[in-house]
Scaffold this active site. Structure first.
Site, short mmCIF file in Angstrom:
data_model
loop_
_atom_site.label_atom_id
_atom_site.label_comp_id
_atom_site.label_asym_id
_atom_site.label_seq_id
_atom_site.Cartn_x
_atom_site.Cartn_y
_atom_site.Cartn_z
N GLU A 90 41.76 24.73 25.62
CA GLU A 90 41.44 24.34 26.99
C GLU A 90 40.08 23.67 27.07
O GLU A 90 39.18 23.94 26.28
CB GLU A 90 41.48 25.56 27.92
CG GLU A 90 40.75 26.76 27.39
CD GLU A 90 41.15 28.05 28.11
OE1 GLU A 90 40.58 28.28 29.17
OE2 GLU A 90 42.01 28.79 27.62
N CYS A 103 33.26 21.08 29.43
CA CYS A 103 33.08 22.24 28.56
C CYS A 103 34.18 22.16 27.51
O CYS A 103 35.36 22.23 27.84
CB CYS A 103 33.21 23.50 29.42
SG CYS A 103 33.18 25.01 28.48
N CYS A 110 38.85 32.60 18.30
CA CYS A 110 37.46 32.88 17.92
C CYS A 110 37.46 34.19 17.15
O CYS A 110 38.30 35.06 17.40
CB CYS A 110 36.61 33.02 19.19
SG CYS A 110 34.86 33.35 18.87
N CYS A 114 33.68 39.38 20.87
CA CYS A 114 32.94 39.90 22.04
C CYS A 114 33.91 40.64 22.96
O CYS A 114 35.02 40.16 23.24
CB CYS A 114 32.26 38.76 22.80
SG CYS A 114 31.05 37.89 21.79
N CYS A 117 35.39 38.98 26.30
CA CYS A 117 35.83 37.59 26.24
C CYS A 117 37.32 37.48 25.92
O CYS A 117 37.84 38.19 25.05
CB CYS A 117 35.01 36.86 25.19
SG CYS A 117 35.46 35.13 25.00
N GLY A 157 35.74 29.53 21.09
CA GLY A 157 35.20 29.35 19.74
C GLY A 157 33.70 29.51 19.68
O GLY A 157 33.01 29.47 20.70
N GLU A 158 33.22 29.71 18.46
CA GLU A 158 31.78 29.85 18.22
C GLU A 158 31.32 28.58 17.47
O GLU A 158 31.65 28.41 16.29
CB GLU A 158 31.53 31.13 17.40
CG GLU A 158 30.15 31.25 16.80
CD GLU A 158 29.01 31.02 17.78
OE1 GLU A 158 29.00 31.61 18.87
OE2 GLU A 158 28.11 30.21 17.45
N SER A 189 26.18 26.54 22.98
CA SER A 189 26.04 27.97 23.24
C SER A 189 26.51 28.77 22.03
O SER A 189 27.58 28.50 21.48
CB SER A 189 26.87 28.33 24.47
OG SER A 189 26.83 29.72 24.71
N LEU A 213 23.07 36.35 25.07
CA LEU A 213 22.31 37.56 24.76
C LEU A 213 23.04 38.78 25.32
O LEU A 213 23.40 39.70 24.60
CB LEU A 213 20.89 37.42 25.33
CG LEU A 213 19.90 38.50 24.91
CD1 LEU A 213 19.67 38.50 23.41
CD2 LEU A 213 18.57 38.29 25.64
N HIS A 214 23.20 38.80 26.61
CA HIS A 214 24.03 39.79 27.32
C HIS A 214 23.52 41.24 27.29
O HIS A 214 24.07 42.09 27.99
CB HIS A 214 25.48 39.78 26.85
CG HIS A 214 26.15 38.43 26.99
ND1 HIS A 214 25.95 37.60 28.05
CD2 HIS A 214 27.03 37.78 26.18
CE1 HIS A 214 26.67 36.49 27.89
NE2 HIS A 214 27.32 36.58 26.78
N CYS A 331 36.53 30.84 29.81
CA CYS A 331 36.54 31.47 28.49
C CYS A 331 37.89 31.93 27.97
O CYS A 331 38.13 33.12 27.78
CB CYS A 331 35.60 32.67 28.48
SG CYS A 331 34.12 32.42 29.41
#
Ligand code: SAH
Length: 348
Positions: A90, A103, A110, A114, A117, A157-158, A189, A213-214, A331
């Site tokens: 997406e 985006c 991924c 997390c 997510c 994805g990272e 990011s 960070l979160h 996400c």
């Protein structure tokens, strides 16, 4: 056969030379591609026999639009794209007065895990190539009929787990023959893969680095993000300071506010201690509730209190506007619901 979008002009020039063609054809071909012509036969200034040669070695991979969702609340579009191997990703486009922003996804799925997510629920399928990431921008521009001038690498994805392809993508985006989007209009990011942040810093690019960070301490971060077992917050902050020292760019820290988990006053104070004196900006995101995950969004009062706490201690803070909330524009939610509706999570 190669996807020509995975080639940069230098590489295509080289190919032309090796195949006894004029090097300037490379630019002509990219000019067509950036004008949304994705069929060699329509590239009318390229001689027929050159086109035949190209067709024998290259294809132009533009994903198919499976669905386009348009938000009724704002100018947000969400595209569900399908690559030729059947994989779905997406991309989200946000139209603003000052320019359009996309985006993009950098991986199919991924592997970062997390806890809040949706992109990572099924793990990773594969990396996207630079050309596959670029094609999201090209196809989206065609779909909205307007130029895209900002890119955020915040889809599924990272990006730093697909480092080489992402760097190649950034080079293509930047190239003046292509989209010509300046580095300052690009945000990458990451959940905080420390050695790659350092490598990126050494490239001395002017892109904005955003760190997910979160949580303000390792103990809490570990309950939200498995990557915290690998790299401590101290190491992440040290890498960020290095990035700032090399690039002089302000870092964004993303902080998804989860009710009763990381939105307490104690967390706020720890965050202030952690970020004091760093050239940065905090982006508070009321967490998007994902139905498979138990995390709940902070109340609007808590979001406001948290915001005021940080701001009053001199930390520049914004609360992310929720865009496209009616179209699950967050996400990996859309890919996930699409795959579920097919009742087959992997085999699409
Ligand atoms: N892997 C990268 C980029 C993709 S995610 C990263 O971790 O930064 C983009 C951002 O959305 C990250 O900050 C991520 O933590 C956040 N995010 C993921 N799921 C979310 C959710 N349900 N609610 C709010 N933010 C979320």
């Amino acid at each position: 056969m190669y996807n020509i979008l995975d080639f940069n002009p230098e590489k295509l020039k080289q190919w032309m030379k090796e195949n006894k063609e004029s090097e300037f054809r490379a630019k002509q071909i990219f000019d067509w591609i950036y004008k949304n012509i994705w069929d060699f036969d329509q590239m009318t200034n390229i001689p027929k026999n050159t086109r035949e040669k190209l067709k024998n070695s290259f294809y132009i991979e533009i994903p198919e639009v499976v669905h386009m969702y348009k938000s009724k609340l704002d100018d947000t579009f969400k595209f569900l794209y399908k690559y030729k191997d059947g994989n779905i990703i997406e991309s989200v486009v946000m139209k603003y007065k000052h320019g359009n922003s996309i985006c993009v996804s950098t991986q199919i799925g991924c592997r970062m895990g997390c806890k809040f997510c949706a992109s990572t629920l099924e793990g990773i399928v594969r990396n996207l190539s630079s050309g596959e990431i670029l094609a999201q921008v090209l196809k989206s521009q065609e779909q909205i009929g307007e130029r895209i001038s900002n890119i955020v690498l915040m889809g599924s994805g990272e990006p730093l787990d697909n480092y080489d392809n992402v760097m190649e993508f950034l080079n293509s985006v930047n190239a003046e023959y292509g989209l010509n989007i300046g580095q300052r209009h690009i945000t990458l990011s990451t959940c905080g893969i420390v050695p790659k942040i350092i490598e990126l810093a050494d490239k001395n690019m002017q892109i904005t680095l955003a760190i997910s960070l979160h949580a303000p301490n390792d103990e809490l971060r570990k309950t939200m993000m498995p990557v915290a077992y690998k790299y401590s917050i101290d190491e992440v902050i040290k890498a960020c300071k290095y990035y700032i020292s090399k690039t002089n760019r302000r870092i964004t820290f993303e902080y998804a506010l989860v009710n009763g988990v990381n939105d307490t006053r104690e967390c706020g104070f720890q965050l202030i201690q952690l970020l004091k004196g760093i050239l940065c900006h905090v982006n508070l995101i009321p967490v998007n509730e994902v139905k498979e995950r138990e995390f709940k969004k902070s109340s609007s009062n808590n979001v406001k209190d948290f915001y005021e706490m940080l701001s009053s201690h001199g930390i520049e803070t914004t609360i992310r506007r929720e865009m496209g909330s009616d179209i699950n524009a967050a996400c990996g939610q859309l890919r996930r619901s699409y795959l579920e509706s097919k009742n087959d999570l992997k085999g699409v």
